[in-house]
Design a protein around this motif. Sequence first.
Motif, mmCIF file in Angstrom:
data_model
loop_
_atom_site.group_PDB
_atom_site.id
_atom_site.type_symbol
_atom_site.label_atom_id
_atom_site.label_comp_id
_atom_site.label_asym_id
_atom_site.label_seq_id
_atom_site.Cartn_x
_atom_site.Cartn_y
_atom_site.Cartn_z
ATOM 1 N N PHE A 78 0.846 -1.205 0.000
ATOM 2 C CA PHE A 78 0.000 0.000 0.000
ATOM 3 C C PHE A 78 0.878 1.251 0.000
ATOM 4 C CE2 PHE A 78 -3.608 -2.477 2.193
ATOM 5 C CZ PHE A 78 -4.235 -2.693 0.983
ATOM 6 N N LYS A 79 1.874 1.229 0.870
ATOM 7 C CA LYS A 79 2.757 2.396 0.991
ATOM 8 C C LYS A 79 3.456 2.691 -0.331
ATOM 9 C CE LYS A 79 5.639 4.647 4.348
ATOM 10 N NZ LYS A 79 4.505 5.168 5.128
ATOM 11 N N ASP A 80 3.954 1.636 -0.980
ATOM 12 C CA ASP A 80 4.635 1.812 -2.276
ATOM 13 C C ASP A 80 3.705 2.430 -3.309
ATOM 14 O OD1 ASP A 80 6.910 0.765 -1.196
ATOM 15 O OD2 ASP A 80 6.657 -1.246 -2.066
ATOM 16 N N MET A 81 2.427 2.091 -3.210
ATOM 17 C CA MET A 81 1.455 2.655 -4.156
ATOM 18 C C MET A 81 1.091 4.100 -3.812
ATOM 19 S SD MET A 81 -1.247 -0.451 -4.627
ATOM 20 C CE MET A 81 -2.426 0.562 -5.542
ATOM 21 N N GLY A 82 1.377 4.517 -2.591
ATOM 22 C CA GLY A 82 1.029 5.871 -2.157
ATOM 23 C C GLY A 82 -0.275 5.955 -1.387
ATOM 24 N N ILE A 83 -0.831 4.795 -1.033
ATOM 25 C CA ILE A 83 -2.079 4.762 -0.260
ATOM 26 C C ILE A 83 -1.747 4.958 1.213
ATOM 27 C CG2 ILE A 83 -3.970 3.232 0.482
ATOM 28 C CD1 ILE A 83 -3.685 1.880 -2.315
ATOM 29 N N ARG A 84 -2.577 5.759 1.898
ATOM 30 C CA ARG A 84 -2.349 6.002 3.324
ATOM 31 C C ARG A 84 -3.098 4.976 4.164
ATOM 32 N NH1 ARG A 84 -0.835 10.887 4.917
ATOM 33 N NH2 ARG A 84 -2.338 10.769 6.615
ATOM 34 N N VAL A 85 -2.529 4.638 5.310
ATOM 35 C CA VAL A 85 -3.160 3.658 6.193
ATOM 36 C C VAL A 85 -3.297 4.226 7.609
ATOM 37 C CG1 VAL A 85 -2.944 1.370 7.264
ATOM 38 C CG2 VAL A 85 -2.346 1.674 4.849
#
Length: 290
Positions: free
Chosen positions: A170-177
């Motif tokens: 997710f992080k690599d894609m730029g999605i925030r968690v």
Amino acid sequence: RAKAGGKSCYSVFNSNMHAEAMSRLQIEAELNRGIEQNNFVLVYQPQIDLQNKALLGVEALVRFYHPKYGLMSPLKFIPILEDTGIIIKIGEWILQTALKQLKKWQDEGLSIKHVAVNLSATQFRNKHLLESVKEALTMSGVAAEYLELELTESLLLEDTESAVRTLKQFKDMGIRVTIDDFGTGYSSLSYLRRFPVDSLKIDKSFIKGVVSEPEDIAITVATIDMAHALGLNVIAEGVENEEQRDFLRDHGCDCAQGYFYSPPINHEDFSKWATTYRETLNPTGTINTP
Ligand code: C2E
Ligand code: MG
Ligand code: MG
Ligand code: MG
């Protein structure tokens, strides 16, 4: 007499069980048909930047209108969706609907930095999760940085190795968690170091007593400080009054969400709410109310 009483008790119990099992099956069937029949709907709740009062993001929350029983709480039907696996299909619909709605708002000129979508355990464990997230982003034309996923602590601790892998993707894609309901799970602090997450959402049970209960105050303040020390953002959920808002702002909490600003509302009402809210901002960026 005792025997007769026992027998009638048994049969009442039995028929209740039958009724319950029937309604559960009926509910499952209705949930299954829910998308086609438009009985699922998303409602949206604003998330406010506590330092400059701007609308920052929005959390999407699912609702289900049962044809016979009316509005059902997600706390009641999400577990059924989980048990039956229907959550995978509904989860994709939720993601796609929330992202398409964000795109519409962005096109209308509303400044919203992200839409937050909740993921449950079965969704998080599903091996096609990443694919379906990517597909929803592509379908909606929304950039990954505008999507925030909310996960609970217990879900991350089920299988930490694979959780870390998924979070990294997710992080690599730029999605925030965001870790939702923070403080209510096992709260192993060491996992915060291992999991690449962006923010913590302090559970509403602590916010409830944040101006009166010493323990809630201690936990809230400690969570804010720890999050910041780890370079994470903090959001408070369940903010219902001005006192809570002031306390959180004065103690450095970044963001707030709750009935004080707005309950979760449908997309049309949200557009109106956001427009009115923006109008209360004066040109220097501070507002008079709320
Ligand atoms: P959550 O993600 O922690 O959502 C916060 C809940 O607090 C929501 O309940 C919201 O309506 C409620 N809430 C908001 N502001 C206030 C406030 O000021 N005071 C109080 N007392 N409550 C407030 P809701 O919508 O009934 O959702 C319950 C839970 O169901 C959610 O907790 C989430 O875990 C789950 N859920 C909701 N929508 C979805 C979804 O789309 N997908 C999945 N997987 N789970 C969902
Ligand atoms: Mg949430
Ligand atoms: Mg929560
Ligand atoms: Mg919750």
